[in-house]
Motif scaffolding. Sequence first.
Motif, PDB file in Angstrom:
ATOM      1  N   VAL A   1      37.366   6.101  -2.240  1.00  0.00           N
ATOM      2  CA  VAL A   1      37.442   6.988  -1.138  1.00  0.00           C
ATOM      3  C   VAL A   1      38.147   6.484   0.201  1.00  0.00           C
ATOM      4  N   LYS A   2      39.253   6.982   0.597  1.00  0.00           N
ATOM      5  CA  LYS A   2      39.838   6.484   1.908  1.00  0.00           C
ATOM      6  C   LYS A   2      40.577   8.030   2.174  1.00  0.00           C
ATOM      7  N   VAL A   3      40.013   8.781   2.969  1.00  0.00           N
ATOM      8  CA  VAL A   3      40.809   9.844   3.482  1.00  0.00           C
ATOM      9  C   VAL A   3      41.521   9.374   4.402  1.00  0.00           C
ATOM     10  N   PRO A   4      42.939   9.821   4.154  1.00  0.00           N
ATOM     11  CA  PRO A   4      43.937   9.475   5.261  1.00  0.00           C
ATOM     12  C   PRO A   4      44.099   9.878   6.541  1.00  0.00           C
ATOM     13  N   ASP A   5      44.607   9.169   7.526  1.00  0.00           N
ATOM     14  CA  ASP A   5      44.573   9.707   9.062  1.00  0.00           C
ATOM     15  C   ASP A   5      45.223  11.071   9.086  1.00  0.00           C
ATOM     16  N   GLY A   6      44.913  11.964   9.928  1.00  0.00           N
ATOM     17  CA  GLY A   6      45.451  12.784  10.158  1.00  0.00           C
ATOM     18  C   GLY A   6      45.008  14.157   9.417  1.00  0.00           C
ATOM     19  N   TYR A   7      44.275  13.830   8.634  1.00  0.00           N
ATOM     20  CA  TYR A   7      43.279  14.617   7.608  1.00  0.00           C
ATOM     21  C   TYR A   7      42.906  15.867   8.420  1.00  0.00           C
ATOM     22  N   ILE A   8      41.875  15.578   9.427  1.00  0.00           N
ATOM     23  CA  ILE A   8      41.473  16.411  10.428  1.00  0.00           C
ATOM     24  C   ILE A   8      42.438  16.615  11.518  1.00  0.00           C
ATOM     25  N   ASN A   9      42.730  17.982  11.571  1.00  0.00           N
ATOM     26  CA  ASN A   9      43.707  18.341  12.466  1.00  0.00           C
ATOM     27  C   ASN A   9      43.408  19.771  13.031  1.00  0.00           C
ATOM     28  N   THR A  10      42.928  19.945  14.274  1.00  0.00           N
ATOM     29  CA  THR A  10      42.521  21.178  15.040  1.00  0.00           C
ATOM     30  C   THR A  10      43.713  22.089  15.199  1.00  0.00           C
ATOM     31  N   GLU A  11      44.819  21.703  15.095  1.00  0.00           N
ATOM     32  CA  GLU A  11      46.246  22.600  15.330  1.00  0.00           C
ATOM     33  C   GLU A  11      46.180  22.885  16.814  1.00  0.00           C
ATOM     34  N   SER A  12      45.476  22.417  17.742  1.00  0.00           N
ATOM     35  CA  SER A  12      45.343  22.795  18.952  1.00  0.00           C
ATOM     36  C   SER A  12      45.199  24.360  19.459  1.00  0.00           C
ATOM     37  N   ASN A  13      44.327  24.802  18.413  1.00  0.00           N
ATOM     38  CA  ASN A  13      44.111  26.063  18.312  1.00  0.00           C
ATOM     39  C   ASN A  13      42.786  26.616  17.634  1.00  0.00           C
ATOM     40  N   VAL A  14      41.758  25.938  18.084  1.00  0.00           N
ATOM     41  CA  VAL A  14      40.165  25.989  17.619  1.00  0.00           C
ATOM     42  C   VAL A  14      39.861  27.359  17.508  1.00  0.00           C
ATOM     43  N   GLY A  15      39.884  28.324  16.418  1.00  0.00           N
ATOM     44  CA  GLY A  15      38.898  29.491  16.431  1.00  0.00           C
ATOM     45  C   GLY A  15      38.466  29.423  15.034  1.00  0.00           C
ATOM     46  N   GLN A  16      38.133  30.699  14.840  1.00  0.00           N
ATOM     47  CA  GLN A  16      37.331  30.902  13.265  1.00  0.00           C
ATOM     48  C   GLN A  16      38.137  30.488  12.176  1.00  0.00           C
ATOM     49  N   GLN A  17      39.530  30.629  12.022  1.00  0.00           N
ATOM     50  CA  GLN A  17      40.344  30.198  11.089  1.00  0.00           C
ATOM     51  C   GLN A  17      40.264  28.525  10.827  1.00  0.00           C
ATOM     52  N   VAL A  18      40.537  27.933  11.883  1.00  0.00           N
ATOM     53  CA  VAL A  18      40.705  26.791  12.177  1.00  0.00           C
ATOM     54  C   VAL A  18      39.473  25.889  11.679  1.00  0.00           C
ATOM     55  N   LEU A  19      38.274  26.511  12.253  1.00  0.00           N
ATOM     56  CA  LEU A  19      36.940  25.931  11.749  1.00  0.00           C
ATOM     57  C   LEU A  19      36.533  26.228  10.336  1.00  0.00           C
ATOM     58  N   GLU A  20      36.787  27.288   9.906  1.00  0.00           N
ATOM     59  CA  GLU A  20      36.689  27.593   8.542  1.00  0.00           C
ATOM     60  C   GLU A  20      37.356  26.472   7.532  1.00  0.00           C
ATOM     61  N   LYS A  21      38.756  26.254   8.047  1.00  0.00           N
ATOM     62  CA  LYS A  21      39.327  25.370   7.377  1.00  0.00           C
ATOM     63  C   LYS A  21      38.747  23.957   7.204  1.00  0.00           C
ATOM     64  N   LEU A  22      38.217  23.700   8.429  1.00  0.00           N
ATOM     65  CA  LEU A  22      37.744  22.048   8.471  1.00  0.00           C
ATOM     66  C   LEU A  22      36.509  21.988   7.965  1.00  0.00           C
ATOM     67  N   LEU A  23      35.705  23.149   7.863  1.00  0.00           N
ATOM     68  CA  LEU A  23      34.636  23.105   7.175  1.00  0.00           C
ATOM     69  C   LEU A  23      34.641  22.875   5.516  1.00  0.00           C
ATOM     70  N   TYR A  24      35.958  23.638   5.113  1.00  0.00           N
ATOM     71  CA  TYR A  24      36.223  23.617   3.784  1.00  0.00           C
ATOM     72  C   TYR A  24      36.909  21.950   3.471  1.00  0.00           C
ATOM     73  N   GLN A  25      37.592  21.616   4.309  1.00  0.00           N
ATOM     74  CA  GLN A  25      38.305  20.389   4.120  1.00  0.00           C
ATOM     75  C   GLN A  25      37.223  19.289   3.893  1.00  0.00           C
ATOM     76  N   VAL A  26      35.973  19.271   4.589  1.00  0.00           N
ATOM     77  CA  VAL A  26      34.813  18.322   4.366  1.00  0.00           C
ATOM     78  C   VAL A  26      33.907  18.624   3.437  1.00  0.00           C
ATOM     79  N   GLY A  27      34.181  19.709   2.696  1.00  0.00           N
ATOM     80  CA  GLY A  27      33.068  20.073   1.323  1.00  0.00           C
ATOM     81  C   GLY A  27      32.160  20.846   1.961  1.00  0.00           C
TER      82      GLY A  27
END
Length: 229
Positions: free
Chosen positions: A134-160
């Motif tokens: 397991v080597k998750v690549p750089d840039g996998y976590i991206n707040t898109e400079s607009n952290v709101g509900q949708q971005v947090l939900e996406k990040l939570l899903y991305q880390v399982g």
Amino acid sequence: MSLSNFQEQIEAEREWREDEIRFLDNSQRRMTKLEDQMRIRRSIVCLIYAHIEGFVQFAFSLYIDEINKKNLLCSQVTPVIAAATLHKEFIALNNKDKKSRVFKKSLPNETKLHTLFRQVEFVENITTIHGHIVKVPDGYINTESNVGQQVLEKLLYQVGLEYKDLKDIYAPLNKLLNVRNDISHGKKRQGIENKDYEEYINCCKSIISSISRRLTMAYGKNEFLAKVI
């Protein structure tokens, strides 16, 4: 990294950000004119949001970085972490320019056939894929400079993690994001009232605390590991 060290890094990041906000907050409180206080609060509110965004980027990146350091195999982690590791393999799977060597010349435009070829190749290599480190690549976590509900939900899903795990902070976070956007677009020229300002300060503390607790718990419980059936 031990759980205590993970907590220490999270807390250190949290402390310096909250210290800076506290310093600016104290500065505005020492101002004698209410008009000056209201005006400087506009800048502080933008900084508050920037610190939330920075903390989110740091915390989720730390979580992924520490998973990477464990040298786990894709077969040992949750499907979403494994999928993130296999980014290149999935690109190859969907690469329409990659065609079957057998039919490349005789049937160059047979889309379904060449898609099947790539799928067969993927399945043939599935054992090897499960053995990838397991080597998750750089840039996998991206707040898109607009952290709101949708971005947090996406990040939570991305880390399982469950995408609703931070649902209690979504409403205040979205409100703060909207105010930040209003200020950036030239609104709120009269400044920020103290009542609203206090709400944004408390919102920041609540958001950072909630994210800290959730990721620390996930790391401590090894929630990135695949469930044993």
